[in-house]
Design an enzyme around this catalytic site. Structure first.
Site, PDB file in Angstrom:
ATOM      1  N   LYS A  72       0.844  -1.206   0.000  1.00 37.55           N
ATOM      2  CA  LYS A  72       0.000   0.000   0.000  1.00 37.55           C
ATOM      3  C   LYS A  72       0.872   1.247   0.000  1.00 37.55           C
ATOM      4  O   LYS A  72       1.904   1.281   0.674  1.00 37.55           O
ATOM      5  CB  LYS A  72      -0.903  -0.021   1.247  1.00 37.55           C
ATOM      6  CG  LYS A  72      -1.936   1.093   1.302  1.00 37.55           C
ATOM      7  CD  LYS A  72      -2.830   0.932   2.536  1.00 37.55           C
ATOM      8  CE  LYS A  72      -3.936   1.986   2.584  1.00 37.55           C
ATOM      9  NZ  LYS A  72      -4.819   1.810   3.760  1.00 37.55           N
ATOM     10  N   SER A 147      -9.806   1.574   2.790  1.00 37.95           N
ATOM     11  CA  SER A 147      -8.957   2.395   1.940  1.00 37.95           C
ATOM     12  C   SER A 147      -7.852   1.604   1.241  1.00 37.95           C
ATOM     13  O   SER A 147      -7.272   2.099   0.275  1.00 37.95           O
ATOM     14  CB  SER A 147      -8.333   3.509   2.762  1.00 37.95           C
ATOM     15  OG  SER A 147      -7.405   2.978   3.705  1.00 37.95           O
ATOM     16  N   SER A 171      -9.817  -0.604   7.082  1.00 40.87           N
ATOM     17  CA  SER A 171      -9.276  -0.451   5.728  1.00 40.87           C
ATOM     18  C   SER A 171      -8.596  -1.672   5.128  1.00 40.87           C
ATOM     19  O   SER A 171      -8.321  -1.683   3.935  1.00 40.87           O
ATOM     20  CB  SER A 171      -8.309   0.726   5.677  1.00 40.87           C
ATOM     21  OG  SER A 171      -9.054   1.903   5.553  1.00 40.87           O
TER      22      SER A 171
END
Ligand code: GLN
Length: 466
Positions: A72, A147, A171
């Site tokens: 990420k 997210s 997330s």
């Protein structure tokens, strides 16, 4: 996942052959899915070649030997861009790697790229990225959740074997649920946060995505444990040993109506099936009086907003970030922040600043902290009666792109069932369970503090049972 590593080590499948298969998938699907912000195909190829050499000379070693990893874009990888999906950090290159990444790479993982996400991890749909939304691989008109949208999609679409995300309020679990993969949020302070960009530091954790429970245990085995650069992390666990020895017979699993208010119909139905499957593998189901999540989740925002606003002070065009223009310092900062941040991030900075003001602190933030303490005590009590708690992961199915973007309250409702684990610090995992049409459905299991190894082992018995 361990089977794949075995093949890669033995030379049955060379690391570069495997990598090329993954690259082919990326070439096929990435143009539509937009799961990556940066790709390092050439760097990955070079590293795979080095690993091939080790295989040929009989020196292949490492728990993750030859596995392809996506990270990420709020987690640092040395020499790669670290944008947090924000214009503010569009050209920032990280000078070091996060401890979690460093450990996975040391065990033989190959980093293929940095994944798309909601800007500064603020969102539940993968739509607030400066680099455009990520799409759901099972229905490209729908969101993949957020997210950690790109990390979930990379694993779901075969564009990496494993990936890393961060989870502040759901997330990791939310996009894992929307894309049909395992996603794990460890106990707070089990994995070093060194190299993770803060959203709200009392809630944030790094955790893995994998197509199977085995991959979660494997990556956690490597990532968990003390790190001199994050003094909060003091404990370690034997994930693989527990994984191979665990027996779900007689394990007590709690659930309650408080976890089901606001859960929409298809998801509720799948949850009932999930309870039946738990029963069929020998677990003992216990109905409990659990805190009503509809009332609990706003507390998350009370705590997160002020921490976020404070963490964002460093992006001012001076310390970090886009350089603003103006004739004095304040104008430079205002200009940088005005141009550099998207709508949701600005909303949170403004609200967080407001909540931190002296005249509101007592009524909001302090009260939030007190309520959080109460919630922790309540959850501790529940765990005197059961070993695990369960609920759906997200109250509804993956929605259409744009559907909730203009309505923050509707968007925030996606976190209703996941924030409990962050507010209390307990570990929680998304187990992919069944489908509604093509769309994946996910169920959540939560465990006691630092019983992460047992939680992941339990999840294995529910794999492929949907
Ligand atoms: N959706 C939640 C939020 O917007 C969770 C974010 C996260 O876990 N990083 O804050």
């Amino acid at each position: 996942m361990r089977e794949l590593v075995k093949e890669l080590k033995s030379g049955e499948l060379l690391p570069s052959e495997h990598l090329e298969e993954v690259i082919e998938k990326i070439e096929e699907r990435e143009p539509r899915l937009n799961a990556f912000i940066s790709l390092d195909v050439e760097g990955a190829r070079e590293r795979a070649k080095e690993l091939d050499k080790l295989v040929r000379s009989g020196r292949a070693s490492g728990l993750l030997f030859g596995l392809v990893l996506a990270v990420k874009d709020n987690i640092a990888v040395e020499g790669m861009r670290l944008t947090c999906a924000s214009r503010m950090l569009e050209n920032y290159v990280s000078p070091f790697s996060a401890t979690a990444v460093e450990r996975l790479v040391r065990e033989g993982a190959i980093v293929i790229g940095k994944t798309n996400m909601d800007e500064f991890a603020c969102g539940s749909s993968g739509e607030t990225s400066y680099f455009g939304p990520t799409r759901n691989p099972w229905d490209e008109e729908r969101v993949p959740g957020g997210s950690s949208s790109g990390s979930a999609v990379a694993v779901a679409a075969g564009m990496s074997d494993l990936s890393l995300g961060s989870d502040t309020g759901g997330s990791i679990r939310n996009p894992a649920s929307f894309t049909g993969v395992f996603g794990f949020k460890p106990t707070y302070n089990l994995v070093s946060r060194y190299g993770l960009v803060d959203l709200a530091m009392s809630l944030d954790v790094i955790g893995p995505f994998s197509p199977d429970a085995d991959g979660i245990a494997l990556s956690m085995e490597v990532m968990a444990g003390p790190d001199g650069r994050d003094a909060g992390v003091q404990r370690s666990l034997s994930f693989l040993e527990t994984f191979d020895a665990f027996d779900p017979e007689g394990v007590r699993v709690g659930w309650g109506e408080g976890f089901l208010e606001g859960v929409e119909e298809p998801v509720r139905r799948h949850f009932e099936r999930f309870l039946n499957v738990l029963d069929s593998i020998g677990a003992e189901l216990v109905e409990l009086r659990v805190p009503p999540m509809e009332k609990v989740w706003p507390l998350y925002y009370l705590i997160m907003y002020p921490e976020f606003a404070s963490a964002m002070q460093r992006y001012n065009g001076l310390t970090y970030g886009l350089r603003g223009e103006g004739s004095n310092l304040y104008e430079v900062i205002a200009d940088a922040r005005g141009k550099g941040f998207g709508r949701e991030v600005k909303r949170r900075i403004i609200l967080g600043t407001y909540l931190s003001m002296e005249r509101y602190e007592k009524s909001f933030h302090e009260r939030g902290v007190k309520l959080r303490r109460g919630l922790r005590a309540e959850v501790k009590k529940l765990f005197e009666e059961v070993d695990f708690l369960t609920s759906p992961t997200v109250p509804f199915l993956p929605f259409r792109l744009g559907e909730r973007l203009d309505d923050p309250v509707k968007m925030y409702a996606a976190d209703a069932l996941t924030v409990l684990a962050n507010l209390t610090g307990i570990p929680a995992i998304n187990v992919p369970f069944g489908r509604e049409g093509r769309l994946p459905v996910g169920m959540q299991l939560m465990g006691r503090w630092f019983e992460d190894d047992r939680l992941v082992a339990m999840a294995r018995f529910l794999e492929g049972r949907g």
